[in-house]
Structures are given as C-alpha cells and as structure tokens.
Design an enzyme around this catalytic site. Structure first.
Site, PDB file in Angstrom:
ATOM      1  N   LYS A  56       0.802  -1.222   0.000  1.00 48.91           N
ATOM      2  CA  LYS A  56       0.000   0.000   0.000  1.00 48.91           C
ATOM      3  C   LYS A  56       0.841   1.282   0.000  1.00 48.91           C
ATOM      4  O   LYS A  56       0.367   2.334  -0.427  1.00 48.91           O
ATOM      5  CB  LYS A  56      -0.935   0.017   1.213  1.00 48.91           C
ATOM      6  CG  LYS A  56      -2.061  -0.996   1.174  1.00 48.91           C
ATOM      7  CD  LYS A  56      -3.179  -0.556   0.250  1.00 48.91           C
ATOM      8  CE  LYS A  56      -4.408  -1.423   0.406  1.00 48.91           C
ATOM      9  NZ  LYS A  56      -5.531  -0.966  -0.453  1.00 48.91           N
ATOM     10  N   SER A  81      -8.849  -0.409   6.563  1.00 45.63           N
ATOM     11  CA  SER A  81      -8.819  -1.397   7.640  1.00 45.63           C
ATOM     12  C   SER A  81      -7.434  -1.499   8.256  1.00 45.63           C
ATOM     13  O   SER A  81      -7.253  -2.136   9.281  1.00 45.63           O
ATOM     14  CB  SER A  81      -9.244  -2.772   7.111  1.00 45.63           C
ATOM     15  OG  SER A  81      -8.347  -3.209   6.106  1.00 45.63           O
ATOM     16  N   GLU A 207      -9.542 -13.679  -3.844  1.00 41.49           N
ATOM     17  CA  GLU A 207     -10.191 -13.004  -2.716  1.00 41.49           C
ATOM     18  C   GLU A 207     -10.714 -14.026  -1.718  1.00 41.49           C
ATOM     19  O   GLU A 207     -10.757 -15.229  -2.001  1.00 41.49           O
ATOM     20  CB  GLU A 207     -11.319 -12.105  -3.219  1.00 41.49           C
ATOM     21  CG  GLU A 207     -12.437 -12.836  -3.932  1.00 41.49           C
ATOM     22  CD  GLU A 207     -13.443 -11.880  -4.569  1.00 41.49           C
ATOM     23  OE1 GLU A 207     -13.443 -10.677  -4.240  1.00 41.49           O
ATOM     24  OE2 GLU A 207     -14.232 -12.351  -5.406  1.00 41.49           O
ATOM     25  N   GLY A 211     -16.059 -13.556   1.050  1.00 40.35           N
ATOM     26  CA  GLY A 211     -16.412 -12.257   0.476  1.00 40.35           C
ATOM     27  C   GLY A 211     -16.013 -12.180  -0.985  1.00 40.35           C
ATOM     28  O   GLY A 211     -15.085 -11.473  -1.347  1.00 40.35           O
ATOM     29  N   ASP A 213     -17.161 -10.800  -3.688  1.00 39.19           N
ATOM     30  CA  ASP A 213     -17.841  -9.791  -4.508  1.00 39.19           C
ATOM     31  C   ASP A 213     -17.141  -9.575  -5.840  1.00 39.19           C
ATOM     32  O   ASP A 213     -17.785  -9.340  -6.864  1.00 39.19           O
ATOM     33  CB  ASP A 213     -17.931  -8.468  -3.743  1.00 39.19           C
ATOM     34  CG  ASP A 213     -16.561  -7.910  -3.411  1.00 39.19           C
ATOM     35  OD1 ASP A 213     -16.167  -6.895  -4.004  1.00 39.19           O
ATOM     36  OD2 ASP A 213     -15.882  -8.488  -2.563  1.00 39.19           O
ATOM     37  N   SER A 305       1.137  -9.650  -0.474  1.00 41.55           N
ATOM     38  CA  SER A 305       0.817  -8.226  -0.382  1.00 41.55           C
ATOM     39  C   SER A 305       1.224  -7.545   0.917  1.00 41.55           C
ATOM     40  O   SER A 305       1.370  -6.328   0.952  1.00 41.55           O
ATOM     41  CB  SER A 305      -0.679  -8.004  -0.625  1.00 41.55           C
ATOM     42  OG  SER A 305      -1.460  -8.740   0.295  1.00 41.55           O
TER      43      SER A 305
END
Length: 322
Positions: A56, A81, A207, A211, A213, A305
């Site tokens: 990030k 988060s 993912e 979850g 999505d 990650s």
C-alpha cells in the site's frame, strides 16, 4: 470515484519514477519445496518487506506526491482497515502533509498503533454498522481535505502496479500472475503492468471465499455489492470493487478465484516454517489459490501483499489450526 481518468501503463511507469528512492524494491524469493510439490516455478514478490509492511505504500506515496501546494497544506483524509491507513500516514509524514484516517474499531491493534505512530490522526468507526465511504467523504468535506480512497483512485492504482512492474523486470515473462484482491487496486495495477510487459501472462485475482464480490462482479459483468464479509483476511473485507478497478479487471484479468480462511492459515504456516517469513492472512490469498491451480512447467508469479499481523493473533490462528 475520482474524476481523474482510469490509468494505463504509462501512469504505472510515472509512479515508478516518483517512488524511486522512496519505496523499497522488494525481493523476489523462490521455494524449492513449492516448485517440487507443484512441478511449476514460483516467484514470490515479497511486499511484506515493503515500507510499513505492505504494498500500500506504493499507491499512497504516489497519490500524495501528485498533490498541489493547496492540497498539501489542507491535508489528506483516508479510510482503511489498516494497511492503506499506515501507507497514507507514512507518506504524509514524509511529505509534510497532515493526515486523518478513518479506521474500523476492530482493526488489528498493531495497524492502528502504527498509523498513529506515523503521525496520522485516527478516527474509529463500526465497520458492520456504519458506511466508511460516507463517513470519510463527510470528514474530508468538513476539514477541506483531499480524500484518497484505498483502491479506487488512478494514482493509487498506478502506484500499486509498480509491484508487478518490478517483479516482471526481475523474472522476465511469466505464464501466470496471482494477485490478492480486495477492492482491486493491486490487481488492476498489476494487470496493467503484466499486459504491457508480458502479454501472454494470465492474471488472476484471489479473494476470500467469505467475500467473493469480485468474483461475482467478474461473472455478472457489473459491480456487485455485498455485506462486509467475516474473514481473517482483514485487508480484503471490502464490499465492492471500484469503478476504475473493475474497468481494468474485466478487461485485463483472466479470472478470479477464492481461498478459504483455513487455506490462508495453512499458507501462513508454510511461509513461517519453510521460508522464514511473516505474511498476514490477506497477503497469503494469491499463494493459497496458486498452489492449488499451478500446472507443471508453468512460471508463476505470486504477490505477497503484506506482513502486518499481530504476533498474538498470528500464533492464535496457527494454534487453532494445529
């Protein structure tokens, strides 16, 4: 959604120039154990060794580097988060920009502490009852700050894409690239780099099974919104993809897979025991699927990650599984 245009590979290269001397060029590691078990060659891009412990920082620093003088004086607001929170706080500290970050009350304690340690002001909310995007927009408007979301922003996406840019520069062409998927910033950015540098490489997002999505959106051809998933992969507890990220993913990504929490714990144990690395649950998503789907003879890139997990939580997860 940002008013800026959806990024391309030229934006990734521009981000790489801004990040030079600021972001770590993280190592690409190998494992004879994994190669022997799968018959493939695995290349792990270890963003757990990035500044603030996760990829990030790339997107956060790139986004804040693009601020004009007025934006720098007014400051930056963000919601996260944990890892985007730390990235924005650290990048803001380096660039001398005030930062206020909205974080869920149940975020990992070490991520909250690190965000504050980098000089960010933390505002807590209930992720299961409150809409973080609404709260963050209101906060930014009240304080006159620029809101930098965790994934659906062109400069964030371009910065994240430098992880795959470096990986492919170091390894040469790959047959497949597996990337963790939450809101899609990392996956979409990496897909831009893979398409430009290794056109034959198939890019896959991974993912949490609780979850999915992104998988649903990919199959439906439209963004699907879900309730906040309950998974140990706290960095991927997103409710939907972004408009920028989905546009790139549906065009450049081969497919989206999922991994269970049990698979993530197994991967965490493998990295700790065999490769002597601490990788957080979200950081294990790509490997959890790649080790299952690898074909003999393939050259496979895997983005790890991040490594920001409380040691107490880490030992608890591994102890439960054991």
């Amino acid at each position: 959604m940002s008013a800026l245009a959806t990024p391309g590979f030229e934006d990734v290269k521009a981000a790489a120039a801004r990040l030079a001397g600021q972001a770590h060029r993280t190592p690409v590691m190998r494992s004879r154990t994994v190669d022997a078990a799968t018959g493939a060659q695995f290349f792990f891009k270890c963003e757990n060794f990035q500044r603030m412990g996760a990829f990030k920082f790339r997107g956060g620093f790139n986004a804040l580097s693009c601020f004009d003088a007025g934006q720098r004086r007014a400051g930056v607001a963000a919601f996260s988060s944990g890892n985007h929170a730390q990235a924005i706080a650290l990048a803001a500290q380096i660039l001398g920009i005030p930062a206020t970050i909205l974080m869920p009350a149940d975020a990992p304690a070490m991520k909250v502490a690190a965000t504050r340690g980098y000089g960010g002001e933390v505002v807590l909310y209930d992720r299961y009852k409150e809409d973080r995007e609404v709260l963050a927009r209101r906060l930014a408007e009240e304080r006159g700050m620029t809101l930098i979301p965790p994934y659906d922003h062109p400069h964030v996406i371009a910065g994240q894409g430098t992880a795959a840019l470096e990986l492919l520069e170091d390894t040469g062409p790959l047959d497949a690239l597996f990337v963790p998927l939450g809101g899609g910033g990392l996956l979409s950015g990496c897909a831009l780099s893979a398409r430009a540098l290794a056109p034959q490489c198939k890019v896959y997002g991974v993912e949490p099974a609780a979850g999915n999505d992104g998988q649903q959106s990919f199959r439906a051809g439209r963004i699907v919104h879900i309730d906040t998933p309950r998974t140990i992969a706290d960095g991927a507890q997103t409710q939907h993809l972004g408009e920028h990220t989905f546009a790139i993913i549906r065009r450049e990504v081969e497919d989206i897979h999922t991994a269970t929490d049990a698979e993530l714990v197994d991967a965490m144990r493998f990295f700790a025991e065999r490769m002597k690395m601490l990788v957080e649950p979200t950081g294990c998503l790509a490997f959890a699927a790649a080790r299952r789907l690898a074909q003999p003879g393939q050259r496979i890139g895997v983005i790890l990650s991040g490594g920001n997990v409380d040691l107490q939580r880490f030992t608890q997860l591994l102890g439960q599984a054991g």
